[in-house]
Write a protein that holds these residues in place. Structure first.
Motif, PDB file in Angstrom:
ATOM      1  N   UNK A   3     -53.955  20.392  58.913  1.00 23.57           N
ATOM      2  CA  UNK A   3     -54.546  21.320  59.885  1.00 23.57           C
ATOM      3  C   UNK A   3     -53.653  22.524  60.152  1.00 23.57           C
ATOM      4  N   UNK A   4     -52.334  22.307  60.194  1.00 20.48           N
ATOM      5  CA  UNK A   4     -51.440  23.451  60.471  1.00 20.48           C
ATOM      6  C   UNK A   4     -51.472  24.471  59.324  1.00 20.48           C
ATOM      7  N   UNK A   5     -51.656  23.997  58.092  1.00 23.95           N
ATOM      8  CA  UNK A   5     -51.764  24.939  56.966  1.00 23.95           C
ATOM      9  C   UNK A   5     -53.082  25.714  57.019  1.00 23.95           C
ATOM     10  N   UNK A   6     -54.142  25.053  57.474  1.00 25.70           N
ATOM     11  CA  UNK A   6     -55.426  25.764  57.623  1.00 25.70           C
ATOM     12  C   UNK A   6     -55.277  26.876  58.658  1.00 25.70           C
ATOM     13  N   UNK A   7     -54.492  26.583  59.694  1.00 21.90           N
ATOM     14  CA  UNK A   7     -54.216  27.584  60.726  1.00 21.90           C
ATOM     15  C   UNK A   7     -53.409  28.741  60.130  1.00 21.90           C
ATOM     16  N   UNK A   8     -52.329  28.419  59.407  1.00 23.49           N
ATOM     17  CA  UNK A   8     -51.466  29.443  58.798  1.00 23.49           C
ATOM     18  C   UNK A   8     -52.243  30.331  57.827  1.00 23.49           C
ATOM     19  N   UNK A  12     -63.226  11.814  64.545  1.00 19.59           N
ATOM     20  CA  UNK A  12     -62.444  12.929  64.017  1.00 19.59           C
ATOM     21  C   UNK A  12     -61.004  12.466  63.779  1.00 19.59           C
ATOM     22  N   UNK A  13     -60.518  12.746  62.576  1.00 20.90           N
ATOM     23  CA  UNK A  13     -59.144  12.406  62.206  1.00 20.90           C
ATOM     24  C   UNK A  13     -58.426  13.695  61.843  1.00 20.90           C
ATOM     25  N   UNK A  14     -57.331  13.972  62.516  1.00 19.98           N
ATOM     26  CA  UNK A  14     -56.598  15.214  62.263  1.00 19.98           C
ATOM     27  C   UNK A  14     -55.203  14.890  61.739  1.00 19.98           C
ATOM     28  N   UNK A  15     -54.880  15.450  60.584  1.00 20.60           N
ATOM     29  CA  UNK A  15     -53.567  15.250  59.961  1.00 20.60           C
ATOM     30  C   UNK A  15     -52.838  16.577  59.923  1.00 20.60           C
ATOM     31  N   UNK A  16     -51.600  16.586  60.384  1.00 22.01           N
ATOM     32  CA  UNK A  16     -50.868  17.835  60.448  1.00 22.01           C
ATOM     33  C   UNK A  16     -49.370  17.523  60.482  1.00 22.01           C
ATOM     34  N   UNK A  17     -48.588  18.343  59.782  1.00 23.24           N
ATOM     35  CA  UNK A  17     -47.136  18.126  59.819  1.00 23.24           C
ATOM     36  C   UNK A  17     -46.572  18.579  61.167  1.00 23.24           C
ATOM     37  N   UNK A  18     -47.220  19.597  61.768  1.00 21.48           N
ATOM     38  CA  UNK A  18     -46.803  20.094  63.092  1.00 21.48           C
ATOM     39  C   UNK A  18     -48.067  20.248  63.943  1.00 21.48           C
ATOM     40  N   UNK A  19     -47.896  20.289  65.251  1.00 21.05           N
ATOM     41  CA  UNK A  19     -49.056  20.414  66.154  1.00 21.05           C
ATOM     42  C   UNK A  19     -48.884  21.656  67.036  1.00 21.05           C
ATOM     43  N   UNK A  20     -49.106  22.868  66.477  1.00 21.21           N
ATOM     44  CA  UNK A  20     -48.999  24.079  67.299  1.00 21.21           C
ATOM     45  C   UNK A  20     -50.141  24.172  68.327  1.00 21.21           C
ATOM     46  N   UNK A  21     -50.054  25.120  69.300  1.00 22.17           N
ATOM     47  CA  UNK A  21     -51.048  25.192  70.383  1.00 22.17           C
ATOM     48  C   UNK A  21     -52.501  25.273  69.901  1.00 22.17           C
ATOM     49  N   UNK A  22     -52.758  26.029  68.815  1.00 26.19           N
ATOM     50  CA  UNK A  22     -54.149  26.165  68.343  1.00 26.19           C
ATOM     51  C   UNK A  22     -54.694  24.820  67.871  1.00 26.19           C
ATOM     52  N   UNK A  23     -53.815  24.025  67.266  1.00 28.43           N
ATOM     53  CA  UNK A  23     -54.226  22.689  66.805  1.00 28.43           C
ATOM     54  C   UNK A  23     -54.452  21.792  68.022  1.00 28.43           C
ATOM     55  N   UNK A  24     -53.593  21.943  69.022  1.00 28.51           N
ATOM     56  CA  UNK A  24     -53.789  21.165  70.271  1.00 28.51           C
ATOM     57  C   UNK A  24     -55.147  21.474  70.890  1.00 28.51           C
ATOM     58  N   UNK A  25     -55.574  22.737  70.773  1.00 33.83           N
ATOM     59  CA  UNK A  25     -56.867  23.096  71.389  1.00 33.83           C
ATOM     60  C   UNK A  25     -58.022  22.432  70.654  1.00 33.83           C
ATOM     61  N   UNK A  26     -57.902  22.230  69.339  1.00 36.70           N
ATOM     62  CA  UNK A  26     -58.922  21.467  68.598  1.00 36.70           C
ATOM     63  C   UNK A  26     -58.941  20.037  69.125  1.00 36.70           C
ATOM     64  N   UNK A  27     -57.742  19.469  69.268  1.00 41.79           N
ATOM     65  CA  UNK A  27     -57.636  18.079  69.721  1.00 41.79           C
ATOM     66  C   UNK A  27     -58.269  17.895  71.104  1.00 41.79           C
ATOM     67  N   UNK A  28     -57.953  18.848  71.994  1.00 42.98           N
ATOM     68  CA  UNK A  28     -58.485  18.738  73.370  1.00 42.98           C
ATOM     69  C   UNK A  28     -59.986  18.957  73.395  1.00 42.98           C
ATOM     70  N   UNK A  29     -60.437  19.947  72.625  1.00 42.55           N
ATOM     71  CA  UNK A  29     -61.851  20.341  72.715  1.00 42.55           C
ATOM     72  C   UNK A  29     -62.808  19.461  71.938  1.00 42.55           C
ATOM     73  N   UNK A  30     -62.325  18.871  70.844  1.00 43.49           N
ATOM     74  CA  UNK A  30     -63.275  18.212  69.936  1.00 43.49           C
ATOM     75  C   UNK A  30     -62.936  16.773  69.579  1.00 43.49           C
ATOM     76  N   UNK A  31     -61.940  16.204  70.248  1.00 42.50           N
ATOM     77  CA  UNK A  31     -61.573  14.828  69.916  1.00 42.50           C
ATOM     78  C   UNK A  31     -61.514  13.965  71.173  1.00 42.50           C
ATOM     79  N   UNK A  32     -61.785  12.666  70.985  1.00 44.93           N
ATOM     80  CA  UNK A  32     -61.645  11.734  72.109  1.00 44.93           C
ATOM     81  C   UNK A  32     -60.248  11.137  72.091  1.00 44.93           C
TER      82      UNK A  32
END
Length: 199
Positions: A154-159, A179-199
């Motif tokens: 996910x962080x590479x998709x962001x980059x 929803x399963x999210x895999x990421x080497x790092x969890x920057x703020x934009x990725x956190x917003x996906x987690x908060x908005x779209x994941x349980x």
């Protein structure tokens, strides 16, 4: 820690296939995460490339999807076509003793061939965000039966600037899904996906 694939609740045809692939014992991420995925939990997994994470989501997806349903039940989003192709190849090896159909969709690949593959039916679709969104927009990729979404690297998709397309894709999917999210790092934009779209 489970030191054996047999202890993870994996079905016999998949166990046989991963044995053929030379997998001897699960990596740390595999033994920790596969049982949770099989329980149907939303997960955020921080793991680096090469930790064996394709099996972490691939094995449960194969086990939890129905091979005889024509519409896709799982969607895997990846940042690059190389990764999409690699994941698809690995999934097909894991599904050696299963009747599942899978396909990939990505840029610089024949759109017509992809449309035909989607028409023929695929339980699991792997692709890059831009091409996946195009197929959804044109009605070629039916999303109503998607019960599993994997966001890989996910962080590479962001980059790489794909995050807006990822949001657009997520908004088209059924709310009731895992929803399963895999990421080497969890920057703020990725956190917003987690908060908005994941349980």
């Amino acid at each position: 820690m489970n030191k054996n694939f047999n202890d993870l609740g994996i079905s016999p045809p998949i166990l046989k296939a991963i044995e053929d692939m030379g997998f001897k014992e699960p990596t740390e991420v595999q033994s920790r995460v596969i049982p949770h995925v099989l329980k149907g939990e939303d997960l955020i997994v921080m793991s680096k490339t090469g930790s064996g994470k394709t099996a972490v989501f691939g094995i449960p997806l194969l086990q939890m999807t129905a091979p005889d349903q024509s519409d896709p039940q799982a969607l895997i989003l990846t940042p690059t076509r190389e990764l999409a192709v690699q994941i698809d190849k690995d999934l097909k090896k894991m599904a050696a003793y299963l009747p599942h159909k899978m396909t990939t969709v990505y840029g610089q690949h024949s759109v017509n061939a992809e449309v035909q593959a989607l028409k023929d039916g695929a339980a699991i679709v792997t692709g890059t965000p831009g091409r996946v969104y195009d197929h959804i927009r044109h009605g070629c990729l039916k999303v109503k039966s998607i019960r599993y979404l994997v966001l890989d690297e996910a962080d590479r998709m962001l980059d790489m600037g794909f995050i807006d397309q990822v949001f657009k894709i997520i908004k088209t999917l059924p709310k009731k899904r895992i929803t399963l999210l895999f990421s080497a790092t969890i920057p703020p934009e990725i956190q917003s996906i987690c908060r908005g779209y994941m349980n």
